[in-house]
Design a protein around this motif. Structure first.
Motif, mmCIF file in Angstrom:
data_model
loop_
_atom_site.group_PDB
_atom_site.id
_atom_site.type_symbol
_atom_site.label_atom_id
_atom_site.label_comp_id
_atom_site.label_asym_id
_atom_site.label_seq_id
_atom_site.Cartn_x
_atom_site.Cartn_y
_atom_site.Cartn_z
ATOM 1 N N GLU A 34 52.041 20.970 54.753
ATOM 2 C CA GLU A 34 51.633 19.915 53.707
ATOM 3 C C GLU A 34 53.033 19.064 53.526
ATOM 4 O O GLU A 34 52.937 17.955 53.010
ATOM 5 C CB GLU A 34 51.070 20.581 52.284
ATOM 6 N N ASP A 35 54.246 19.557 53.673
ATOM 7 C CA ASP A 35 55.535 19.055 53.772
ATOM 8 C C ASP A 35 55.557 17.943 54.324
ATOM 9 O O ASP A 35 56.223 17.250 54.204
ATOM 10 C CB ASP A 35 56.373 20.233 54.243
ATOM 11 N N LEU A 36 55.278 18.300 55.953
ATOM 12 C CA LEU A 36 55.408 17.323 57.101
ATOM 13 C C LEU A 36 54.781 16.363 57.221
ATOM 14 O O LEU A 36 54.542 15.114 57.231
ATOM 15 C CB LEU A 36 54.833 17.863 58.602
ATOM 16 N N ILE A 37 52.919 16.448 55.870
ATOM 17 C CA ILE A 37 52.280 15.370 55.845
ATOM 18 C C ILE A 37 52.384 14.771 53.937
ATOM 19 O O ILE A 37 52.793 13.322 54.715
ATOM 20 C CB ILE A 37 50.942 16.178 55.194
ATOM 21 N N ASP A 38 53.507 15.434 53.221
ATOM 22 C CA ASP A 38 53.760 14.804 52.173
ATOM 23 C C ASP A 38 55.084 13.530 53.231
ATOM 24 O O ASP A 38 54.980 12.525 52.318
ATOM 25 C CB ASP A 38 54.223 15.324 52.061
ATOM 26 N N THR A 39 56.036 13.682 54.226
ATOM 27 C CA THR A 39 56.702 12.637 55.051
ATOM 28 C C THR A 39 56.164 11.906 55.971
ATOM 29 O O THR A 39 57.714 11.315 56.029
ATOM 30 C CB THR A 39 57.962 13.983 55.085
ATOM 31 N N ASP A 40 55.014 12.102 55.850
ATOM 32 C CA ASP A 40 54.421 10.855 56.955
ATOM 33 C C ASP A 40 54.756 11.338 58.613
ATOM 34 O O ASP A 40 54.847 11.081 59.375
ATOM 35 C CB ASP A 40 54.815 9.633 56.562
ATOM 36 N N VAL A 41 55.408 13.048 58.761
ATOM 37 C CA VAL A 41 55.715 13.235 59.978
ATOM 38 C C VAL A 41 54.062 13.134 60.592
ATOM 39 O O VAL A 41 53.858 12.587 61.927
ATOM 40 C CB VAL A 41 56.463 14.528 60.235
ATOM 41 N N ILE A 42 52.710 14.127 60.110
ATOM 42 C CA ILE A 42 52.052 14.118 60.242
ATOM 43 C C ILE A 42 51.183 13.406 59.109
ATOM 44 O O ILE A 42 51.307 13.056 58.373
ATOM 45 C CB ILE A 42 51.203 15.752 61.014
ATOM 46 N N LYS A 43 49.787 12.655 60.003
ATOM 47 C CA LYS A 43 49.188 11.626 58.587
ATOM 48 C C LYS A 43 47.448 12.114 59.590
ATOM 49 O O LYS A 43 47.099 12.174 60.570
ATOM 50 C CB LYS A 43 49.713 10.349 59.208
ATOM 51 N N PRO A 44 46.999 11.973 57.921
ATOM 52 C CA PRO A 44 45.276 12.505 58.642
ATOM 53 C C PRO A 44 44.688 11.887 59.063
ATOM 54 O O PRO A 44 45.327 10.320 58.870
ATOM 55 C CB PRO A 44 44.577 12.820 57.266
ATOM 56 N N VAL A 45 43.792 11.451 59.212
ATOM 57 C CA VAL A 45 42.858 10.604 60.134
ATOM 58 C C VAL A 45 41.992 9.444 58.859
ATOM 59 O O VAL A 45 42.156 8.331 59.465
ATOM 60 C CB VAL A 45 41.693 11.008 60.865
ATOM 61 N N ASP A 46 41.931 9.933 58.461
ATOM 62 C CA ASP A 46 41.719 9.349 57.144
ATOM 63 C C ASP A 46 41.404 9.755 55.287
ATOM 64 O O ASP A 46 40.986 11.138 54.922
ATOM 65 C CB ASP A 46 39.857 8.909 57.352
ATOM 66 N N ALA A 47 43.064 9.631 55.278
ATOM 67 C CA ALA A 47 42.947 10.078 54.075
ATOM 68 C C ALA A 47 42.361 9.936 52.918
ATOM 69 O O ALA A 47 42.187 11.250 52.071
ATOM 70 C CB ALA A 47 44.505 9.851 53.296
ATOM 71 N N GLY A 48 41.711 9.623 52.673
ATOM 72 C CA GLY A 48 40.171 9.762 51.803
ATOM 73 C C GLY A 48 39.221 10.567 51.859
ATOM 74 O O GLY A 48 38.445 10.570 50.646
ATOM 75 N N THR A 49 39.082 11.159 52.452
ATOM 76 C CA THR A 49 38.190 11.782 53.024
ATOM 77 C C THR A 49 38.574 13.578 52.141
ATOM 78 O O THR A 49 40.153 14.004 52.195
ATOM 79 C CB THR A 49 37.670 12.501 54.098
#
Length: 107
Positions: A34-49
């Motif tokens: 989750e920390d890596l997601i929050d810092t944009d190191v990894i990004k979900p395909v569609d953040a809205g789902t």
């Protein structure tokens, strides 16, 4: 004599997985991912789902994150910074190679 079976996954930008899979294959906790997601190191395909899905290429990223964390005893912020810097280096190297290709210089 039996041959051990191993699971293989084709790491690409098309197939996706859930955050739990990234945690399972990397050894990182969900919170660390989750920390890596929050810092944009990894990004979900569609953040809205509701169920966030990630490209399988991030398996390499989270495995690298775990090795960096373990080898250098990095905390969450240090880990995110190190991964961001490594990604930037990769981007810059790709730009250099593309520029050399346009100019006709060999690698």
């Amino acid at each position: 004599m039996s041959t051990p079976l191993s699971e293989s996954v084709w790491l690409n930008d098309v197939d996706v997985c859930q955050v739990e899979y990234l945690a399972e294959v990397s050894g990182l906790s969900i919170e660390e991912i989750e920390d890596l997601i929050d810092t944009d190191v990894i990004k979900p395909v569609d953040a809205g789902t509701p169920t966030r899905m990630f490209q399988l290429r991030y398996v390499v990223t989270v495995k690298t994150a775990r090795r960096l964390r373990d080898d250098f005893e990095l905390d969450r912020r240090g880990l995110a910074l190190a991964l961001s810097l490594l990604q930037r280096i990769d981007e810059l190297q790709a730009e250099i190679h593309a520029t050399k290709a346009r100019l006709g210089h060999p690698r």
